[in-house]
Scaffold this motif. Structure first.
Motif, PDB file in Angstrom:
ATOM      1  N   ILE A   1       5.038  -5.892  -3.676  1.00  0.00           N
ATOM      2  CA  ILE A   1       5.256  -5.875  -5.148  1.00  0.00           C
ATOM      3  C   ILE A   1       5.300  -7.223  -5.812  1.00  0.00           C
ATOM      4  O   ILE A   1       4.572  -7.448  -6.687  1.00  0.00           O
ATOM      5  N   GLN A   2       5.833  -8.278  -5.129  1.00  0.00           N
ATOM      6  CA  GLN A   2       5.636  -9.672  -5.710  1.00  0.00           C
ATOM      7  C   GLN A   2       4.341 -10.202  -5.746  1.00  0.00           C
ATOM      8  O   GLN A   2       3.886 -10.707  -6.718  1.00  0.00           O
ATOM      9  N   LYS A   3       3.544  -9.866  -4.931  1.00  0.00           N
ATOM     10  CA  LYS A   3       2.146 -10.336  -4.713  1.00  0.00           C
ATOM     11  C   LYS A   3       1.163  -9.315  -5.606  1.00  0.00           C
ATOM     12  O   LYS A   3       0.089  -9.770  -6.065  1.00  0.00           O
TER      13      LYS A   3
ATOM     14  N   ALA B   1     -10.407   2.116  -3.745  1.00  0.00           N
ATOM     15  CA  ALA B   1      -9.888   0.716  -3.953  1.00  0.00           C
ATOM     16  C   ALA B   1      -8.717   0.510  -4.902  1.00  0.00           C
ATOM     17  O   ALA B   1      -8.361   1.417  -5.454  1.00  0.00           O
ATOM     18  N   PRO B   2      -8.075  -0.478  -4.458  1.00  0.00           N
ATOM     19  CA  PRO B   2      -6.751  -0.642  -5.120  1.00  0.00           C
ATOM     20  C   PRO B   2      -7.295  -0.877  -6.705  1.00  0.00           C
ATOM     21  O   PRO B   2      -8.227  -1.081  -7.214  1.00  0.00           O
ATOM     22  N   PHE B   3      -6.043  -0.485  -7.543  1.00  0.00           N
ATOM     23  CA  PHE B   3      -6.201  -0.425  -9.145  1.00  0.00           C
ATOM     24  C   PHE B   3      -5.868  -1.867  -9.539  1.00  0.00           C
ATOM     25  O   PHE B   3      -4.638  -2.454  -9.356  1.00  0.00           O
ATOM     26  N   ILE B   4      -6.890  -2.710  -9.701  1.00  0.00           N
ATOM     27  CA  ILE B   4      -6.802  -4.119 -10.600  1.00  0.00           C
ATOM     28  C   ILE B   4      -6.098  -4.902  -9.706  1.00  0.00           C
ATOM     29  O   ILE B   4      -5.042  -5.560 -10.119  1.00  0.00           O
ATOM     30  N   ALA B   5      -6.140  -4.993  -8.177  1.00  0.00           N
ATOM     31  CA  ALA B   5      -5.148  -5.650  -7.372  1.00  0.00           C
ATOM     32  C   ALA B   5      -6.291  -6.114  -6.204  1.00  0.00           C
ATOM     33  O   ALA B   5      -7.129  -5.299  -6.032  1.00  0.00           O
TER      34      ALA B   5
END
Length: 322
Positions: A27-29, A55-59
């Motif tokens: 969560i921090q990253k 794919a990840p959402f904007i991460a």
């Protein structure tokens, strides 16, 4: 590449801390939007694939944690790394998975496995001492030994009892008397202690221990139930011996006796005459029926007759095994 991890092992305390650490660091990253927790008991493979193949959402990464081994086939497990998105981290967590299942076998062979075994011996003592030091206290060696004897190796329970001691003891050092006054023995540990005393022929010590349970507020009917459970394990172990079985692991697997009980009861079971065991079992069964049908005037408020029966059971059991 996508990453597949399997967290397993019966030390649920440390396993849970590790999962929490992974979630907090993730969560921090990468933020909480790309962290997903799923229930393995109800999860179907298609639903999981929908989550881990995108794919990840904007991460940069997505973390998916499944609590409990899903009922996936060998082929489904094998396809996970192939079909997962390269930026997905998948963690499957199960302290006690059924290793006989093909899906579990495949996961153990495919994933990066992180084992969380139960601490014991010096490692467990060091951990308890570190928790007590962190709470601003010290502990006498005798008190530490008693604490582990009463609570066992369950770190969840030990953590709670240590917190109780560090808060409840005013002095800088925790003594054996503090442990006896403030901690509760686990029900499982009480069973093993009674079993060890009785199987070892320590009649007087078993009587004293049973009496101490009652004096500390343990329900007399619960102690009676523990004794009946021990007798059931003894009967199964004697039956196994009569059929030529001498391996505690085999007895545990084939006869449903917990391995610690099978290991403890096996030596004395080999010397028990089946006729004598049958007589004792008949007495215990008749007594239990009478307790449940009003044959004895025993209640939660007036358990004197049950306490007397507990003493008779301990004496009869110890006579039976020696």
């Amino acid at each position: 590449m996508a990453a597949l991890y399997f967290f397993t092992g019966e030390n649920e305390y440390v396993l849970r801390l590790e999962k929490h650490k992974w979630m907090q660091e993730f969560i921090q990253k990468h933020g909480a939007d790309n962290l997903l927790l799923l229930d393995g008991a109800t999860l179907v493979f298609r639903a999981l694939l929908d989550e881990v193949s995108v794919a990840p959402f904007i991460a940069a990464k997505r973390l998916v944690i499944i609590n409990g081994m899903p009922k996936f086939s060998k082929e489904e497990i094998e396809s996970l790394e192939r079909d997962m998105h390269e930026d997905t981290i998948l963690v499957i967590s199960d302290p006690k998975p059924d290793k006989r299942l093909a899906g579990t076998k495949s996961l153990l062979a495919t994933a990066t496995v992180k084992e969380f075994p139960v601490l014991s011996g010096n490692a467990l003592q060091s951990w308890v001492q570190s928790q007590i030091t962190a709470g601003g206290k010290a502990i006498d060696p005798a008190a530490l030994t008693l604490l582990l004897l009463r609570v066992g190796d369950n770190q969840d329970m030990l953590y709670q009892e240590v917190a109780k001691l560090t808060l409840g003891v005013v002095a800088e050092r925790i003594t054996a008397r503090d442990v006896e006054r403030l901690t509760l023995a686990s029900a499982e540990q009480e069973v093993w202690t009674l079993t060890n005393l009785l199987a070892g022929g320590k009649r007087e010590e078993a009587l004293v221990f049973a009496s101490s349970l009652l004096d500390r507020g343990e329900d007399a009917f619960s102690v009676w139930a523990i004794l009946l459970w021990m007798l059931k394990n003894l009967v199964a172990t004697v039956a196994a011996v009569d059929e030529g079985k001498r391996n505690p692991a085999v007895i545990a697997s084939e006869y449903g006796v917990p391995f610690p009980s099978a290991k403890t009861l096996l030596p004395c079971a080999q010397g028990i005459r089946i006729a004598s065991l049958g007589t004792f079992v008949a007495w215990a069964a008749e007594t239990d029926i009478a307790l449940k049908t009003g044959g004895y005037r025993a209640t939660q408020e007036f358990p004197q007759e049950v306490r007397a029966l507990i003493d008779r059971f301990v004496i009869g059991f110890s006579t039976l095994v020696h």
